[in-house]
Design a protein around this motif. Sequence first.
Motif, mmCIF file in Angstrom:
data_model
loop_
_atom_site.group_PDB
_atom_site.id
_atom_site.type_symbol
_atom_site.label_atom_id
_atom_site.label_comp_id
_atom_site.label_asym_id
_atom_site.label_seq_id
_atom_site.Cartn_x
_atom_site.Cartn_y
_atom_site.Cartn_z
ATOM 1 N N UNK A 159 0.814 -1.217 0.000
ATOM 2 C CA UNK A 159 0.000 0.000 0.000
ATOM 3 C C UNK A 159 0.850 1.273 0.000
ATOM 4 N N UNK A 160 2.127 1.147 -0.353
ATOM 5 C CA UNK A 160 3.027 2.307 -0.400
ATOM 6 C C UNK A 160 3.520 2.516 -1.832
ATOM 7 N N UNK A 161 3.457 3.758 -2.294
ATOM 8 C CA UNK A 161 3.994 4.094 -3.606
ATOM 9 C C UNK A 161 5.028 5.203 -3.465
ATOM 10 N N UNK A 162 5.938 5.280 -4.430
ATOM 11 C CA UNK A 162 6.938 6.341 -4.407
ATOM 12 C C UNK A 162 6.754 7.255 -5.608
ATOM 13 N N UNK A 163 7.142 8.506 -5.410
ATOM 14 C CA UNK A 163 7.081 9.513 -6.468
ATOM 15 C C UNK A 163 8.360 10.343 -6.416
ATOM 16 N N UNK A 164 8.814 10.781 -7.575
ATOM 17 C CA UNK A 164 9.955 11.681 -7.659
ATOM 18 C C UNK A 164 9.442 13.102 -7.875
ATOM 19 N N UNK A 165 9.962 14.035 -7.107
ATOM 20 C CA UNK A 165 9.512 15.426 -7.175
ATOM 21 C C UNK A 165 10.719 16.309 -7.487
ATOM 22 N N UNK A 166 10.672 17.007 -8.610
ATOM 23 C CA UNK A 166 11.804 17.850 -9.000
ATOM 24 C C UNK A 166 11.816 19.142 -8.196
ATOM 25 N N UNK A 167 12.956 19.821 -8.248
ATOM 26 C CA UNK A 167 13.176 20.999 -7.420
ATOM 27 C C UNK A 167 12.136 22.089 -7.672
ATOM 28 N N UNK A 168 11.759 22.310 -8.933
ATOM 29 C CA UNK A 168 10.777 23.359 -9.223
ATOM 30 C C UNK A 168 9.474 23.114 -8.490
ATOM 31 N N UNK A 169 9.026 21.852 -8.470
ATOM 32 C CA UNK A 169 7.786 21.513 -7.771
ATOM 33 C C UNK A 169 7.936 21.707 -6.273
ATOM 34 N N UNK A 170 9.091 21.339 -5.737
ATOM 35 C CA UNK A 170 9.331 21.518 -4.305
ATOM 36 C C UNK A 170 9.295 22.992 -3.923
ATOM 37 N N UNK A 171 9.784 23.849 -4.828
ATOM 38 C CA UNK A 171 9.848 25.278 -4.549
ATOM 39 C C UNK A 171 8.507 25.973 -4.768
ATOM 40 N N UNK A 172 7.726 25.495 -5.719
ATOM 41 C CA UNK A 172 6.495 26.193 -6.114
ATOM 42 C C UNK A 172 5.253 25.639 -5.428
ATOM 43 N N UNK A 173 5.405 24.646 -4.579
ATOM 44 C CA UNK A 173 4.284 24.071 -3.847
ATOM 45 C C UNK A 173 4.705 23.865 -2.389
ATOM 46 N N UNK A 174 3.782 23.375 -1.595
ATOM 47 C CA UNK A 174 4.099 23.114 -0.188
ATOM 48 C C UNK A 174 4.745 21.749 0.023
ATOM 49 N N UNK A 175 4.950 20.986 -1.057
ATOM 50 C CA UNK A 175 5.519 19.644 -0.901
ATOM 51 C C UNK A 175 6.924 19.685 -0.318
#
Length: 208
Positions: free
Chosen positions: A56-72
């Motif tokens: 029940x666990x999935x992984x996702x890759x989040x690039x720097x732009x997304x990290x900077x432009x969202x609360x993630x």
Amino acid sequence: MFTGIIEERGEIVGRDDLDRAARFSIRGPLVTGDAGFGDSIAVNGVCLTVVTLDDDVFTVDVMDETLQRSSLGRLTAGAPVNLERAMAAGGRFGGHIVQGHVDGVGEILAISPTEHWTVVRVGIPADLAKYVVEKGSITVDGTSLTVSAVGEDDGRDWLEVSLIPTTLAETILGLAAVGDPVNLEVDVIAKYVERLTTKSAETDPKGA
């Protein structure tokens, strides 16, 4: 495409910081039930791609732009998250058109409980205010909501949404506190209308 109808409240169970990126491991028993490699799942309103699955666990890759432009970028292990799978072609359209592309990050300014609902005021970036109208649609941390009021105090734009007990219980908005950041996606139709009217004015400035 998504509809902003949150399917479950998941949990960040791991975060690996990479070079200008991060990999999150997220527990979501419902959304992983029929998920596969490459599928899209919205996490707090951000469309992300499934990289691996383990029960029940999935992984996702989040690039720097997304990290900077969202609360993630602020998320750590143990944080609850809103989860929604991409809409199936024959599914019910319960919310509104949600792309999973965050337009900006707002801040919760006030939470006012009443007998049957809770009013939440969210400060919004000035450049997004023109797309937000009373009774229009807004996506807050991936949740499709109706704007109940808009305004400005001391030069800061804000919107209000009224949350019923079900929304408070089934999404992370029920755990939110004043000062928390929230991902915002405005109604894409408003942006299309702006683009069309701007282009029309440029082509025919006299309006003939």
